[in-house]
Design a protein around this motif. Structure first.
Motif, PDB file in Angstrom:
ATOM      1  N   SER A 174       0.848  -1.186   0.000  1.00 23.68           N
ATOM      2  CA  SER A 174       0.000   0.000   0.000  1.00 23.68           C
ATOM      3  C   SER A 174       0.886   1.238   0.000  1.00 23.68           C
ATOM      4  O   SER A 174       2.094   1.147   0.143  1.00 23.68           O
ATOM      5  CB  SER A 174      -0.915   0.002   1.217  1.00 23.68           C
ATOM      6  OG  SER A 174      -0.114   0.022   2.371  1.00 23.68           O
ATOM      7  N   GLY A 175       0.267   2.377  -0.184  1.00 22.46           N
ATOM      8  CA  GLY A 175       0.967   3.654  -0.090  1.00 22.46           C
ATOM      9  C   GLY A 175       2.064   3.805  -1.118  1.00 22.46           C
ATOM     10  O   GLY A 175       1.904   3.449  -2.281  1.00 22.46           O
ATOM     11  N   GLN A 182       3.204   0.752  -3.232  1.00 21.91           N
ATOM     12  CA  GLN A 182       2.256   0.378  -4.276  1.00 21.91           C
ATOM     13  C   GLN A 182       2.392   1.330  -5.468  1.00 21.91           C
ATOM     14  O   GLN A 182       2.468   0.890  -6.618  1.00 21.91           O
ATOM     15  CB  GLN A 182       0.824   0.428  -3.728  1.00 21.91           C
ATOM     16  CG  GLN A 182      -0.182  -0.092  -4.721  1.00 21.91           C
ATOM     17  CD  GLN A 182      -1.597   0.389  -4.417  1.00 21.91           C
ATOM     18  OE1 GLN A 182      -1.811   1.541  -4.082  1.00 21.91           O
ATOM     19  NE2 GLN A 182      -2.553  -0.505  -4.538  1.00 21.91           N
ATOM     20  N   ALA A 183       2.468   2.619  -5.175  1.00 20.40           N
ATOM     21  CA  ALA A 183       2.568   3.606  -6.248  1.00 20.40           C
ATOM     22  C   ALA A 183       3.830   3.369  -7.060  1.00 20.40           C
ATOM     23  O   ALA A 183       3.819   3.422  -8.290  1.00 20.40           O
ATOM     24  CB  ALA A 183       2.565   5.003  -5.654  1.00 20.40           C
ATOM     25  N   ARG A 184       4.918   3.072  -6.348  1.00 25.13           N
ATOM     26  CA  ARG A 184       6.198   2.862  -7.012  1.00 25.13           C
ATOM     27  C   ARG A 184       6.132   1.628  -7.929  1.00 25.13           C
ATOM     28  O   ARG A 184       6.577   1.664  -9.069  1.00 25.13           O
ATOM     29  CB  ARG A 184       7.274   2.681  -5.940  1.00 25.13           C
ATOM     30  CG  ARG A 184       8.650   2.418  -6.455  1.00 25.13           C
ATOM     31  CD  ARG A 184       9.317   3.670  -6.907  1.00 25.13           C
ATOM     32  NE  ARG A 184      10.671   3.397  -7.395  1.00 25.13           N
ATOM     33  CZ  ARG A 184      11.283   4.127  -8.295  1.00 25.13           C
ATOM     34  NH1 ARG A 184      10.677   5.173  -8.818  1.00 25.13           N
ATOM     35  NH2 ARG A 184      12.500   3.846  -8.689  1.00 25.13           N
ATOM     36  N   LEU A 218       3.539   0.314  -9.286  1.00 26.71           N
ATOM     37  CA  LEU A 218       2.676   0.610 -10.436  1.00 26.71           C
ATOM     38  C   LEU A 218       3.447   1.421 -11.466  1.00 26.71           C
ATOM     39  O   LEU A 218       3.405   1.142 -12.666  1.00 26.71           O
ATOM     40  CB  LEU A 218       1.448   1.387  -9.983  1.00 26.71           C
ATOM     41  CG  LEU A 218       0.373   0.594  -9.238  1.00 26.71           C
ATOM     42  CD1 LEU A 218      -0.628   1.532  -8.614  1.00 26.71           C
ATOM     43  CD2 LEU A 218      -0.320  -0.372 -10.192  1.00 26.71           C
ATOM     44  N   ASP A 219       4.174   2.451 -10.994  1.00 30.99           N
ATOM     45  CA  ASP A 219       4.935   3.286 -11.920  1.00 30.99           C
ATOM     46  C   ASP A 219       5.955   2.464 -12.702  1.00 30.99           C
ATOM     47  O   ASP A 219       6.242   2.748 -13.858  1.00 30.99           O
ATOM     48  CB  ASP A 219       5.687   4.381 -11.164  1.00 30.99           C
ATOM     49  CG  ASP A 219       4.738   5.428 -10.634  1.00 30.99           C
ATOM     50  OD1 ASP A 219       3.577   5.422 -11.066  1.00 30.99           O
ATOM     51  OD2 ASP A 219       5.158   6.232  -9.797  1.00 30.99           O
ATOM     52  N   LEU A 220       6.522   1.466 -12.029  1.00 30.41           N
ATOM     53  CA  LEU A 220       7.531   0.653 -12.707  1.00 30.41           C
ATOM     54  C   LEU A 220       6.893  -0.314 -13.689  1.00 30.41           C
ATOM     55  O   LEU A 220       7.593  -1.000 -14.427  1.00 30.41           O
ATOM     56  CB  LEU A 220       8.360  -0.115 -11.681  1.00 30.41           C
ATOM     57  CG  LEU A 220       9.252   0.764 -10.801  1.00 30.41           C
ATOM     58  CD1 LEU A 220       9.942  -0.068  -9.737  1.00 30.41           C
ATOM     59  CD2 LEU A 220      10.291   1.487 -11.648  1.00 30.41           C
ATOM     60  N   GLY A 221       5.592  -0.409 -13.693  1.00 24.20           N
ATOM     61  CA  GLY A 221       4.909  -1.216 -14.708  1.00 24.20           C
ATOM     62  C   GLY A 221       4.285  -2.487 -14.201  1.00 24.20           C
ATOM     63  O   GLY A 221       3.807  -3.288 -14.997  1.00 24.20           O
ATOM     64  N   THR A 279       1.475  -3.337 -13.315  1.00 25.45           N
ATOM     65  CA  THR A 279       0.031  -3.131 -13.281  1.00 25.45           C
ATOM     66  C   THR A 279      -0.645  -4.465 -13.567  1.00 25.45           C
ATOM     67  O   THR A 279      -0.019  -5.366 -14.131  1.00 25.45           O
ATOM     68  CB  THR A 279      -0.395  -2.119 -14.342  1.00 25.45           C
ATOM     69  OG1 THR A 279       0.136  -2.539 -15.595  1.00 25.45           O
ATOM     70  CG2 THR A 279       0.144  -0.744 -14.036  1.00 25.45           C
TER      71      THR A 279
END
Lengths: 82, 464
Positions: free
Chosen positions: A24-25, A28-30, A32-35, A37
């Motif tokens: 989370s937090g 998670q964002a990192r 997702l940014d790295l791909g 998804t």
């Protein structure tokens, strides 16, 4: 749904599709940014000399993840590639 | 809204890290640039001037980011700038060899900023790897100008300048490209719900869609920061309406099970999904090429316990040996040459009739110290840094960081610190600046604080 596993359980040279992230937090964002998804194909390419970070190929780039981070990426459909 | 001729065009440069953004920036601006920090943030900024035909631009280099919404300081800086600073045009630099992941941030920038031009860099490298990119098709699908360049050789930069000038001077009603991102329906509705109240407070011409997404993901704080000068008393009603609307939207989303961090996830997923669609239609990858398989074999060898670690120690040892023993020769030579010039300088000053105290100050003080420092420090640096750059270009250093991460993790630090420490052996200032490659703030702080303990080139001979 068959064979749910985390990225960490993927064998060398095996690939799978990301289904969801349990982090989370910021982590998670990192991820997702790295791909990482949902739906992206990830292949475990090689392990570092001391075994812990492992290199994964996702969306055309190689990304190193530590075990504890790889454990938060849930995958399915294990399959062999290389 | 045609700009007056003579006024410089304001252009932003953004994109993922490591796609040759600085190469494009340097190629466009030459030496007409200066660097600094964003006010209140430890994020570096660079601004430069570009001559394009008879017009001048002011080009701002934004920090490289993988996304615009995840909330790191770099992303906040880039996102604020793209949303609110009303640039005449924004260039997104992409790497042609991995276009899909670059299109993620590209699609977000198209969502956030106006007059976007996509610059696909490293076309030569893609060609070498057998990757074909259909640029006209890409332009058609993205709905914004796309230019293929090779910044290292300068190919395509003139076309880029022309397209950016066209985009920046365009007298178009539809400044913002069509959204290609498909959000979950409830998020789409929340964005539309915020449209009216947002347009009442946003400066004219700013896009509301991405600002609305940021409100849903991170609350209103950033908006108050960014639009301080737009908060006059007569606008208070509009701000209150926006405040209420955003609260309503967040509540509705939470009822539908979408927390603020899910909004970020939805945006990134939507842009990667769109990027995948666009890439499938425009990029032709060769199947696993022979080179890729060779690369994988190399990687497995370099990262194996039996070969990787000894090879790493041997190569770093070799670099040290060459630096320390090799530097002695030019060091002695430089020292002799510079010290040999000292009597000439003294007699020159004597001939000019300089008082003795000034002579001593200039020759024995300033000149001798500078000569000493130059002859001791220049040769090792001139040997160490090129060798280090060579190892980095070969891709050896990232593998060292990868192999050592486990050891560093034991010290609650990050493997990339190995690189900063090696840089610190050349110069601690460079080592500390290099620490920004470390993502986690705590690990970065550890790397910065401990870097001073690495003996740099100047101190090394004294210690050894």
């Amino acid at each position: 749904m068959q064979d749910v596993l985390t990225l960490h359980e993927l064998g060398l040279g095996e690939s799978a599709y990301v289904s969801s992230l349990s982090a989370s937090g910021a982590m998670q964002a990192r991820l997702l940014d790295l791909g990482f998804t949902s739906g992206s194909k990830v292949t475990c390419l090689f392990t570092s000399a001391l075994g812990d970070p492992r290199a994964y190929q996702v969306k055309g780039t190689v990304i190193a993840l530590r075990a504890e981070d790889a454990q938060t990426v849930l995958c399915q459909e294990r399959g062999c590639k290389i | 809204m045609k700009k007056m001729p003579g006024q410089p065009l304001r252009v932003a440069l953004c994109g993922n890290p490591n796609v040759g953004k600085s190469t494009v920036f340097n190629a466009l601006t030459g030496l007409r640039q200066h660097t600094g920090n964003w006010t209140g943030k430890t994020v570096e900024t660079a601004e430069g001037r570009v001559r394009a035909g008879d017009r001048e631009w002011r080009l701002t280099d934004l920090p490289g980011t993988y996304s615009l919404l995840s909330g790191s300081p770099e992303e906040e800086v880039a996102c604020d700038f793209l949303c609110f600073s009303q640039m005449d045009a924004s260039i997104v630099v992409c790497d042609a060899t991995c276009l899909e992941r670059n299109l993620n941030v590209t699609l977000q920038v198209i969502e956030a900023a106006r007059h976007v031009v996509v610059c696909v860099n490293l076309m030569d490298e893609a060609k070498r790897q057998g990757i074909r990119v259909d640029l006209p098709r890409l332009e058609c699908l993205l709905g914004v100008p796309v230019v293929g360049v090779c910044a290292r050789s300068g190919a395509g930069l003139e076309v880029l300048k022309k397209r950016v000038a066209e985009a920046g001077e365009a007298n178009c009603g539809q400044c913002h490209g069509q959204s290609m991102l498909r959000y979950p329906p409830e998020i789409g509705e929340a964005i539309e719900g915020l449209r009216k109240p947002l347009e009442a407070v946003l400066p004219q011409g700013a896009g509301f869609r991405f600002v609305a997404l940021r409100i849903l993901a991170a609350g209103m704080g950033f908006l108050h920061q960014a639009l301080k000068e737009n908060m006059q008393p007569e606008r208070q009603a509009a701000w209150q309406a926006l405040e209420a609307a955003s609260r309503r939207a967040t509540e509705t989303l939470e009822k539908a099970g979408q927390k603020p961090e899910d909004v970020v996830a939805a945006v990134v997923s939507a842009s990667y999904e769109a990027a995948g669609r666009v890439c499938a239609a425009t990029v032709n990858h060769p199947n696993t090429s022979r080179e890729e398989r060779r690369q994988l074999r190399m990687d497995r060898l370099l990262c194996s316990k039996r070969v990787g670690i000894p090879l790493m120690l041997a190569l770093l040892g070799l670099v040290f040996y060459i630096t320390l023993s090799g530097a002695n020769v030019p060091s002695v030579w430089l020292s002799q040459a510079l010290m040999g010039f000292q009597p000439t300088l003294s007699s020159l000053l004597q001939a000019l009739g300089t008082p003795e105290w000034l002579q001593n100050l200039l020759v024995l003080g300033v000149y001798r110290v500078v000569a000493w420092v130059v002859s001791v420090m220049l040769p090792p640096m001139a040997i160490f840094f090129p060798l280090f750059t060579l190892l980095e270009d070969l891709g050896f250093l990232p593998r060292v960081a990868f192999n050592l991460d486990r050891c560093f993790k034991g010290c609650k630090a990050c493997g990339k610190q190995a690189l900063c420490m090696c840089m610190g052996l050349g110069c601690n200032a460079v080592g500390v600046t290099g620490c920004r490659i470390i993502q986690s703030p705590r690990e970065r702080l550890i790397a910065i604080l401990t870097n001073a303990m690495m003996p740099c080139n100047g101190r090394f001979p004294t210690v050894a």
